[in-house]
Design a protein around this motif. Structure first.
Motif, PDB file in Angstrom:
ATOM      1  N   LEU A 228       0.832  -1.205   0.000  1.00 35.09           N
ATOM      2  CA  LEU A 228       0.000   0.000   0.000  1.00 35.09           C
ATOM      3  C   LEU A 228       0.869   1.259   0.000  1.00 35.09           C
ATOM      4  N   LEU A 229       1.977   1.224   0.718  1.00 36.16           N
ATOM      5  CA  LEU A 229       2.907   2.350   0.711  1.00 36.16           C
ATOM      6  C   LEU A 229       3.436   2.594  -0.698  1.00 36.16           C
ATOM      7  N   GLY A 230       3.732   1.508  -1.404  1.00 36.92           N
ATOM      8  CA  GLY A 230       4.243   1.635  -2.760  1.00 36.92           C
ATOM      9  C   GLY A 230       3.238   2.278  -3.695  1.00 36.92           C
ATOM     10  N   ILE A 231       1.966   1.869  -3.576  1.00 36.50           N
ATOM     11  CA  ILE A 231       0.909   2.462  -4.416  1.00 36.50           C
ATOM     12  C   ILE A 231       0.814   3.955  -4.164  1.00 36.50           C
ATOM     13  N   ALA A 232       0.761   4.323  -2.888  1.00 34.85           N
ATOM     14  CA  ALA A 232       0.556   5.728  -2.526  1.00 34.85           C
ATOM     15  C   ALA A 232       1.761   6.596  -2.894  1.00 34.85           C
ATOM     16  N   THR A 233       2.966   6.122  -2.599  1.00 36.44           N
ATOM     17  CA  THR A 233       4.151   6.957  -2.854  1.00 36.44           C
ATOM     18  C   THR A 233       4.418   7.104  -4.348  1.00 36.44           C
ATOM     19  N   ARG A 234       4.187   6.049  -5.132  1.00 35.38           N
ATOM     20  CA  ARG A 234       4.378   6.173  -6.584  1.00 35.38           C
ATOM     21  C   ARG A 234       3.409   7.192  -7.172  1.00 35.38           C
ATOM     22  N   ARG A 235       2.164   7.159  -6.682  1.00 33.45           N
ATOM     23  CA  ARG A 235       1.173   8.117  -7.195  1.00 33.45           C
ATOM     24  C   ARG A 235       1.506   9.538  -6.742  1.00 33.45           C
ATOM     25  N   LEU A 236       2.014   9.684  -5.539  1.00 29.94           N
ATOM     26  CA  LEU A 236       2.433  10.997  -5.057  1.00 29.94           C
ATOM     27  C   LEU A 236       3.542  11.578  -5.937  1.00 29.94           C
ATOM     28  N   ILE A 237       4.535  10.755  -6.225  1.00 28.66           N
ATOM     29  CA  ILE A 237       5.654  11.210  -7.055  1.00 28.66           C
ATOM     30  C   ILE A 237       5.157  11.610  -8.440  1.00 28.66           C
ATOM     31  N   ASP A 238       4.246  10.802  -9.017  1.00 29.28           N
ATOM     32  CA  ASP A 238       3.676  11.144 -10.329  1.00 29.28           C
ATOM     33  C   ASP A 238       2.928  12.472 -10.273  1.00 29.28           C
ATOM     34  N   ALA A 239       2.168  12.669  -9.192  1.00 26.32           N
ATOM     35  CA  ALA A 239       1.374  13.896  -9.061  1.00 26.32           C
ATOM     36  C   ALA A 239       2.277  15.129  -8.943  1.00 26.32           C
ATOM     37  N   TYR A 240       3.371  14.985  -8.193  1.00 29.86           N
ATOM     38  CA  TYR A 240       4.315  16.101  -8.059  1.00 29.86           C
ATOM     39  C   TYR A 240       5.003  16.384  -9.391  1.00 29.86           C
ATOM     40  N   GLU A 241       5.407  15.318 -10.088  1.00 39.13           N
ATOM     41  CA  GLU A 241       6.093  15.513 -11.371  1.00 39.13           C
ATOM     42  C   GLU A 241       5.172  16.115 -12.422  1.00 39.13           C
ATOM     43  N   ALA A 242       3.871  15.782 -12.330  1.00 39.76           N
ATOM     44  CA  ALA A 242       2.893  16.350 -13.270  1.00 39.76           C
ATOM     45  C   ALA A 242       2.438  17.744 -12.848  1.00 39.76           C
ATOM     46  N   GLN A 243       2.975  18.214 -11.712  1.00 44.23           N
ATOM     47  CA  GLN A 243       2.670  19.550 -11.180  1.00 44.23           C
ATOM     48  C   GLN A 243       1.146  19.745 -10.987  1.00 44.23           C
ATOM     49  N   GLU A 244       0.539  18.715 -10.379  1.00 44.87           N
ATOM     50  CA  GLU A 244      -0.883  18.811 -10.036  1.00 44.87           C
ATOM     51  C   GLU A 244      -1.093  19.943  -9.029  1.00 44.87           C
ATOM     52  N   ASN A 245      -2.259  20.590  -9.097  1.00 43.88           N
ATOM     53  CA  ASN A 245      -2.541  21.699  -8.182  1.00 43.88           C
ATOM     54  C   ASN A 245      -2.506  21.262  -6.724  1.00 43.88           C
ATOM     55  N   ASN A 246      -3.083  20.089  -6.451  1.00 47.43           N
ATOM     56  CA  ASN A 246      -3.082  19.558  -5.085  1.00 47.43           C
ATOM     57  C   ASN A 246      -2.679  18.087  -5.147  1.00 47.43           C
TER      58      ASN A 246
END
Length: 336
Positions: A228-246
């Motif tokens: 579960l940590l892997g799912i969440a952290t990978r998605r977090l990194i993708d969101a930061y790299e895509a410069q999501e608003n939140n």
């Protein structure tokens, strides 16, 4: 997050010992099993190891032992070609001509041993053997056992969604009679993919250098299970790299959807008995009141990193499941 489990399995393979990977999340089991083929893990011993991986669930329902061994030993044929071993090559050809009969397999593995080689048989989703009638037989399972215990020419690492004890019970239930456990030689090598300690979880988060908001999300909603940590952290990194608003909120929504799929469609339901499902849901809903009657289920859920004892009560370790299960009808969810 699975370095300890990997080291333990690698050491067993190096010494010709077998093992089994138990876990609730199928993708995590498969990733760990597949990673064992990495030649960099074995140092000098790698030249003596031949890795063969088979997904039992991917086999045809009417797969025969001959077909299984033909697939499993294809990598040996390649090794024979590379080493130009005439004796091993002839024994392999004879075995193939005799449809990989039991006596021929014994001779073949004797020659593998003489050649200083070891076949490492990696069997994914071994619990699916229940749905392969020609493989779910005492002759086939007995041969897997004997080849993995009588010499150093073979070792077996498999994955399953339940303990070896439970798997053996289900196999013999299909037969209608019981035998001594086939895979008790792997008891010491049974590795359950449970949760990390809080300190190990914090060490992982420190390496990722996440924001305070992101770390709070991980600690308060994801929990300590590496998958579960892997799912969440990978998605977090993708969101930061895509410069999501939140990025944290986007990750949270995706994470909840993924966990909901795990509960209902993909990984967790097939692995649970109806009773184990009921125990987990009752704990999540704060309605569990009969621990003495369900000691086996509690032990297994704790071992798999899904629940923990806290102040005399049982609690779900990953808060995401509490939120997903709060309003769910237990009779519908645990109906199998």
């Amino acid at each position: 997050g699975r370095e300890k489990e990997t080291r333990r399995l690698v050491n067993r393979i190096k010494t010709g010992q077998s093992g089994v990977i138990i876990g609730i999340f199928g993708q995590e089991r498969t990733e760990l099993l597949t990673s064992l083929r990495d030649k960099n893990l074995y140092g000098r011993e790698v030249n003596h190891l031949i890795f063969s991986i088979i997904d039992i669930a991917g086999l045809e329902e009417d797969c025969t032992p001959e077909q299984f061994w033909r697939m499993a030993l294809e990598v040996l044929r390649e090794k024979i070609f590379q080493t130009n071993s005439k004796t091993l090559g002839k024994t392999f050809s004879d075995c193939q001509a005799n449809n990989f009969s039991q006596s021929c397999l014994d001779k073949l593995f004797e020659e593998i041993n003489k050649a200083g080689l070891r076949l490492v048989l990696l069997l994914d989703r071994f619990h699916e053997i229940l749905h392969k009638p020609d493989l779910n037989k005492i002759t086939f399972l007995g041969k897997l056992r004997s080849l993995s215990t009588t010499s150093s020419s073979s070792c077996l690492v498999m994955t399953a969604h339940e303990s070896l004890r439970k798997l053996h019970e289900e196999i013999t239930q299909e037969w209608g009679y019981s035998t001594s456990p086939f895979f008790n030689f792997m008891d010491v090598g049974e590795i359950t993919l449970g949760a990390l300690s809080e300190s190990d979880r914090d060490r992982v988060l420190k390496k990722l250098k996440l924001s305070k908001e992101a770390q709070a999300f991980i600690k308060n909603e994801v929990g300590r299970h590496p998958y579960l940590l892997g799912i969440a952290t990978r998605r977090l990194i993708d969101a930061y790299e895509a410069q999501e608003n939140n990025p944290v909120e986007v990750t949270k929504q995706d994470f909840y959807q993924h966990c909901e799929a795990l509960l209902y469609d993909d990984s967790m339901q097939p692995a649970w008995s109806s009773i184990m499902c009921q125990v987990f849901v009752q704990i999540a809903q704060g309605k569990f009141s009969s621990p003495d009657a369900h000691k086996a289920e509690l032990k297994e859920l704790e071992k798999q990193g899904l629940i923990k004892p806290e102040n005399g009560q049982w609690q779900v370790l990953s808060p995401v499941f509490v939120k997903l299960l709060t309003e769910q009808d237990i009779s519908t969810l645990c109906s199998k």
